[in-house]
Write a protein that holds these residues in place. Structure first.
Motif, PDB file in Angstrom:
ATOM      1  N   ARG E  10       0.972  -1.308  -0.323  1.00 17.90           N
ATOM      2  CA  ARG E  10       0.054   0.134   0.216  1.00 17.90           C
ATOM      3  C   ARG E  10       0.601   0.839   0.241  1.00 17.90           C
ATOM      4  NH1 ARG E  10      -5.268   0.229   0.863  1.00 17.90           N
ATOM      5  NH2 ARG E  10      -5.615  -1.526   2.223  1.00 17.90           N
ATOM      6  N   ALA E  13      -1.010   3.491  -4.946  1.00 17.52           N
ATOM      7  CA  ALA E  13      -1.566   3.157  -6.299  1.00 17.52           C
ATOM      8  C   ALA E  13      -2.823   3.846  -6.186  1.00 17.52           C
ATOM      9  CB  ALA E  13      -2.029   1.744  -6.404  1.00 17.52           C
ATOM     10  N   THR E  15      -6.727   4.581  -7.710  1.00 13.97           N
ATOM     11  CA  THR E  15      -8.402   4.144  -8.680  1.00 13.97           C
ATOM     12  C   THR E  15      -7.739   4.070 -10.240  1.00 13.97           C
ATOM     13  OG1 THR E  15      -9.497   6.059  -6.686  1.00 13.97           O
ATOM     14  CG2 THR E  15     -10.706   4.635  -8.889  1.00 13.97           C
ATOM     15  N   GLN E  17      -4.988   4.057 -10.840  1.00 13.58           N
ATOM     16  CA  GLN E  17      -4.422   2.654 -11.819  1.00 13.58           C
ATOM     17  C   GLN E  17      -5.145   1.153 -11.272  1.00 13.58           C
ATOM     18  OE1 GLN E  17      -0.321   4.688  -9.060  1.00 13.58           O
ATOM     19  NE2 GLN E  17       0.627   5.121 -10.649  1.00 13.58           N
ATOM     20  N   LYS E  18      -5.660   1.298 -10.443  1.00 13.83           N
ATOM     21  CA  LYS E  18      -5.808   0.198  -9.852  1.00 13.83           C
ATOM     22  C   LYS E  18      -7.232  -0.393 -11.157  1.00 13.83           C
ATOM     23  CE  LYS E  18      -6.815   1.060  -5.932  1.00 13.83           C
ATOM     24  NZ  LYS E  18      -7.294   1.258  -5.053  1.00 13.83           N
ATOM     25  N   LEU E  21      -4.799  -1.788 -14.118  1.00  8.65           N
ATOM     26  CA  LEU E  21      -4.676  -2.673 -13.306  1.00  8.65           C
ATOM     27  C   LEU E  21      -5.727  -4.135 -14.039  1.00  8.65           C
ATOM     28  CD1 LEU E  21      -2.754  -3.329 -10.315  1.00  8.65           C
ATOM     29  CD2 LEU E  21      -1.649  -3.625 -12.639  1.00  8.65           C
ATOM     30  N   ILE E  44      -7.498  -7.031  -5.947  1.00 10.41           N
ATOM     31  CA  ILE E  44      -6.302  -6.700  -6.088  1.00 10.41           C
ATOM     32  C   ILE E  44      -6.423  -6.297  -4.413  1.00 10.41           C
ATOM     33  CG2 ILE E  44      -4.816  -4.202  -6.041  1.00 10.41           C
ATOM     34  CD1 ILE E  44      -6.473  -3.947  -8.157  1.00 10.41           C
ATOM     35  N   GLU E  46      -4.232  -4.608  -0.982  1.00  9.65           N
ATOM     36  CA  GLU E  46      -2.894  -3.500  -0.359  1.00  9.65           C
ATOM     37  C   GLU E  46      -2.371  -3.428   0.393  1.00  9.65           C
ATOM     38  OE1 GLU E  46      -3.940   0.619  -2.752  1.00  9.65           O
ATOM     39  OE2 GLU E  46      -5.333  -0.126  -2.301  1.00  9.65           O
TER      40      GLU E  46
ATOM     41  N   ASP F  50     -13.084  -0.200  -4.954  1.00  9.57           N
ATOM     42  CA  ASP F  50     -12.413   0.357  -6.760  1.00  9.57           C
ATOM     43  C   ASP F  50     -11.561  -1.314  -6.570  1.00  9.57           C
ATOM     44  OD1 ASP F  50     -12.807   3.104  -6.253  1.00  9.57           O
ATOM     45  OD2 ASP F  50     -11.115   3.480  -5.488  1.00  9.57           O
ATOM     46  N   ASN F  51     -11.282  -2.000  -5.498  1.00 10.99           N
ATOM     47  CA  ASN F  51      -9.901  -3.323  -5.605  1.00 10.99           C
ATOM     48  C   ASN F  51     -10.299  -4.176  -5.847  1.00 10.99           C
ATOM     49  OD1 ASN F  51      -8.627  -1.101  -4.607  1.00 10.99           O
ATOM     50  ND2 ASN F  51      -7.587  -2.385  -3.031  1.00 10.99           N
ATOM     51  N   PRO F  58     -14.048  -1.617 -12.225  1.00  7.44           N
ATOM     52  CA  PRO F  58     -13.788  -2.020 -10.800  1.00  7.44           C
ATOM     53  C   PRO F  58     -15.402  -1.920 -10.575  1.00  7.44           C
ATOM     54  CG  PRO F  58     -12.225  -0.410 -11.038  1.00  7.44           C
ATOM     55  CD  PRO F  58     -13.219  -1.121 -12.636  1.00  7.44           C
TER      56      PRO F  58
END
Lengths: 67, 67, 67, 67, 67, 67
Positions: E10, E13, E15, E17-18, E21, E44, E46, F50-51, F58
Motif C-alpha cells: 500500500r 496506487a 483508483t 491505476q487499479k 490493472l 487487488i 494493498e 475500487d479493488n 472495478p
C-alpha cells in the motif's frame, strides 16, 4: 515485489500460453505501477473442473451440457 | 488459530523437509505471538516450474539457462 | 523465490513481532530448503475478529466469553 | 461475485461431495447476503496430507498414529 | 471465469491505476486464453509495508534506508 | 481442519451476516464431509469496490452506473 496468483480451470493451457500470461502481467505491473520485474512473482494454479464451481455447480457438469 | 500458506516450486522437497517447515513455522508463531499450536494450520503448495514466473518468465525457462 | 502468506487475527501484533515473523520464516526457508532470501516474500494479513471463524463462530464472539 | 476458496486434505472427497459443497456455499451466499449465484465462484483445493500441517506436524504423520 | 489476485504494497496506487490493472489483466486473459471477461474476477490487495517482507525484513524498514 | 476463505466486496455486511456465513459453511463441511468443526477455520475478506474487478472494470465504476 508484487505477487500475482492466477487461477484457471485445467483445460489444456499450453506452456507457451502460461509464459505469455507471466510476461504480460509482469509488464503490466511495470507499465502501470513502475514495479521492478526482477522481484515480481506470478503463480498460475490450474484447477480440475470438478473442483471449480460457478452458478452453484461444478464446471465439469456445465461442460457435459455443452456450456 | 493462525493459517500459513507456503508456496514453493515443485523441485523435490522431501517429506522430511516439508515436516521441518511445518514444525518450524508453528514453533515460530508460538515463540513470537504466543499462538496455540494445536489450531495452527500450515499448507504447502508445490507449484510446477512452468506455472511459476519471476522476472517476467517461467522458472522452467530460467532453469534451462542454468539459473 | 518462495511466497509465504500468514493470516492472524488483528489483536495487536507489534511492528517488531511482525518483523520477527518475517525474518524467522525467511531464515527457515534458507535453512530447510536452501532458498534465496533476497527473493523470498512474506505477506502478513491481520483479520478482524468478526471476520475469523473457528468452531462455527466468530473469534469476536469467543473473546466475549473469555476464550 | 463472491469468491470462495475451500482447502481440504486430499482424502477421497467424491465428485458428488464436491458438487454438494459448491451448491451449498453458493446457496448460503444467496440466502445470507443476496449475492448473484451466476457470478459466484467456488474453488476447492485438495492438499496432500504430507503438505498439510496442524499441531506442528503433517497430517500424514498424524494419520499413521490413528489420529 | 478466471480469478486473479494481485498483492502489492500500500504505497499510493490510485483508483485509475487499479482500474488499469483490472482492465489490462482481464484483456490479457481474453487474448491469451480466450476467457470470457464477463466472469473474470480480479481482486487487488494493498498490504501495509510493515506486513510485507522481502529479503528477511519488512518493506517499511527498507524504505527507511532509501531502498 | 478445513480452511475456507470468502472474498466479498465491502458493501455493508453486518456482524450477524458474517456470523451466519461462518456457522453455515462450518456446518456444511460437517454435513458433507464429516469434518471436525472445532478445527475448521473460515476467514472473510471484505474488499473495497475500487479493488474488485469484474468484466474488466472495478465494481465501484459499475455501481456508479447503477449495476
Amino acid at each position: 515485489m508484487p505477487y500475482v496468483n492466477i487461477k484457471i480451470t485445467r483445460e489444456g493451457a499450453s506452456t507457451e500460453q502460461k509464459a505469455a500470461l507471466i510476461s504480460g502481467i509482469t509488464q503490466l505491473l511495470v507499465d502501470v505501477l513502475g514495479k521492478n520485474p526482477a522481484t515480481t512473482v506470478v503463480v498460475i494454479d490450474e484447477v480440475e473442473t470438478d473442483n471449480w464451481g460457478i452458478g452453484g455447480e461444478p464446471v465439469s457438469a456445465r461442460r457435459k451440457r455443452g456450456l
